[in-house]
Write an enzyme that holds these catalytic residues in place. Sequence first.
Site, PDB file in Angstrom:
ATOM      1  N   HIS A 216       1.843 -32.392  21.618  1.00 38.49           N
ATOM      2  CA  HIS A 216       2.051 -30.635  20.891  1.00 38.49           C
ATOM      3  C   HIS A 216       1.802 -30.669  19.946  1.00 38.49           C
ATOM      4  O   HIS A 216       0.293 -30.654  19.229  1.00 38.49           O
ATOM      5  CB  HIS A 216       3.200 -29.677  21.412  1.00 38.49           C
ATOM      6  CG  HIS A 216       2.687 -28.494  20.603  1.00 38.49           C
ATOM      7  ND1 HIS A 216       1.910 -27.358  21.618  1.00 38.49           N
ATOM      8  CD2 HIS A 216       2.192 -28.011  19.257  1.00 38.49           C
ATOM      9  CE1 HIS A 216       1.332 -26.625  21.075  1.00 38.49           C
ATOM     10  NE2 HIS A 216       1.979 -26.472  19.467  1.00 38.49           N
ATOM     11  N   GLU A 217       2.298 -31.019  18.443  1.00 36.72           N
ATOM     12  CA  GLU A 217       1.867 -30.989  16.803  1.00 36.72           C
ATOM     13  C   GLU A 217       1.601 -32.698  17.156  1.00 36.72           C
ATOM     14  O   GLU A 217       0.644 -32.831  16.300  1.00 36.72           O
ATOM     15  CB  GLU A 217       3.378 -31.654  16.700  1.00 36.72           C
ATOM     16  CG  GLU A 217       4.355 -30.394  16.568  1.00 36.72           C
ATOM     17  CD  GLU A 217       4.196 -29.223  16.681  1.00 36.72           C
ATOM     18  OE1 GLU A 217       3.222 -28.578  15.678  1.00 36.72           O
ATOM     19  OE2 GLU A 217       4.787 -28.421  17.029  1.00 36.72           O
ATOM     20  N   HIS A 220      -2.355 -31.094  17.292  1.00 37.19           N
ATOM     21  CA  HIS A 220      -2.537 -30.349  15.821  1.00 37.19           C
ATOM     22  C   HIS A 220      -2.683 -31.405  14.650  1.00 37.19           C
ATOM     23  O   HIS A 220      -3.622 -31.207  14.577  1.00 37.19           O
ATOM     24  CB  HIS A 220      -1.044 -29.568  15.305  1.00 37.19           C
ATOM     25  CG  HIS A 220      -1.091 -28.130  16.010  1.00 37.19           C
ATOM     26  ND1 HIS A 220      -1.476 -27.414  16.210  1.00 37.19           N
ATOM     27  CD2 HIS A 220      -0.147 -28.008  16.968  1.00 37.19           C
ATOM     28  CE1 HIS A 220      -1.575 -25.984  16.845  1.00 37.19           C
ATOM     29  NE2 HIS A 220      -0.039 -26.704  16.942  1.00 37.19           N
ATOM     30  N   GLU A 246      -4.530 -24.025  18.368  1.00 42.99           N
ATOM     31  CA  GLU A 246      -3.232 -24.236  19.154  1.00 42.99           C
ATOM     32  C   GLU A 246      -4.273 -24.453  20.579  1.00 42.99           C
ATOM     33  O   GLU A 246      -3.635 -25.265  21.597  1.00 42.99           O
ATOM     34  CB  GLU A 246      -3.190 -22.508  19.218  1.00 42.99           C
ATOM     35  CG  GLU A 246      -1.886 -22.280  20.130  1.00 42.99           C
ATOM     36  CD  GLU A 246      -0.416 -23.416  19.414  1.00 42.99           C
ATOM     37  OE1 GLU A 246       0.100 -23.625  20.651  1.00 42.99           O
ATOM     38  OE2 GLU A 246      -0.729 -23.587  18.305  1.00 42.99           O
TER      39      GLU A 246
END
Length: 276
Positions: A216-217, A220, A246
């Site tokens: 997830h990170e 980003h 997001e």
Amino acid sequence: STEAFKMQTAQEYGQMLNALSEADVFEKLDEGMRVTVKRRKKSFEEDKRIPQDFYEEMVRANAHSEKAWEEAKEADDFSIFEPHLQKMIDYSKQLVGYTKPDMDVYDAMLDMYEEGMDSETVDRLFKELKEGLVSLLKKIAEKPEPDKGQFQGEYDVNKQREWSKFLLEYIGFDMDAGVMSESAHPFTTGFGPKDVRVTNHYRKAQPIDAMFSMIHEGGHGIFEQGVDACYAGTDVEKIGFLGLHESQSRFYENILGRNINFWKPIYEKLGECMPK
């Protein structure tokens, strides 16, 4: 933070932004600087209404609330954080009362993170999502729970760190333009596409959480690293729409990371790191 606020609300700063906004000057600016001037002029007009003493008080309260959150998380005790949360909600309401006095509180705060969005649009979107998701959730709830026994146990945190770094590189995060660290809760921050910083949090009994947090990170981070270098130092590189940001992290985590084909090429390597 308070010193930066003084500079960003100073009369001289406003005069500079007004001068840059003059048509004959503004049209000579490149795209990145035009966006920067427009955004910062808007912020200046709003922020200059905030009393300095109120801002300083809010910053101190925010620092105390973050510390309380860390303590509450560690102790698994919401009551530690609850009064600080209420205080920050109250401060936030006061803040938008200064900056956007003619707007509904929620719409004003939404505009801070997703400019142009409003609660009416959000309500409509969630209503449409609800129609499809509720029936889907009912079908899922009717199915038997999968056996998660094979994942139970304790996994070495150092191995989890190694695997997190491997996953970052596997999905395309450039370690020459970023770094991986640890924090109480995973997050991503950066100072331009050549300096993007991602963090993760590790628990011995929950290695799967750490894996998907890193994916997830990493999503980003890859988004941040992909900003065109020509926008470096401008507000364009900050990507002021959190929904867009997001969408990238969720794409990597849920569309890619939860697809079995994502894991097939690396499953044996995962077994070497975490043989259980």
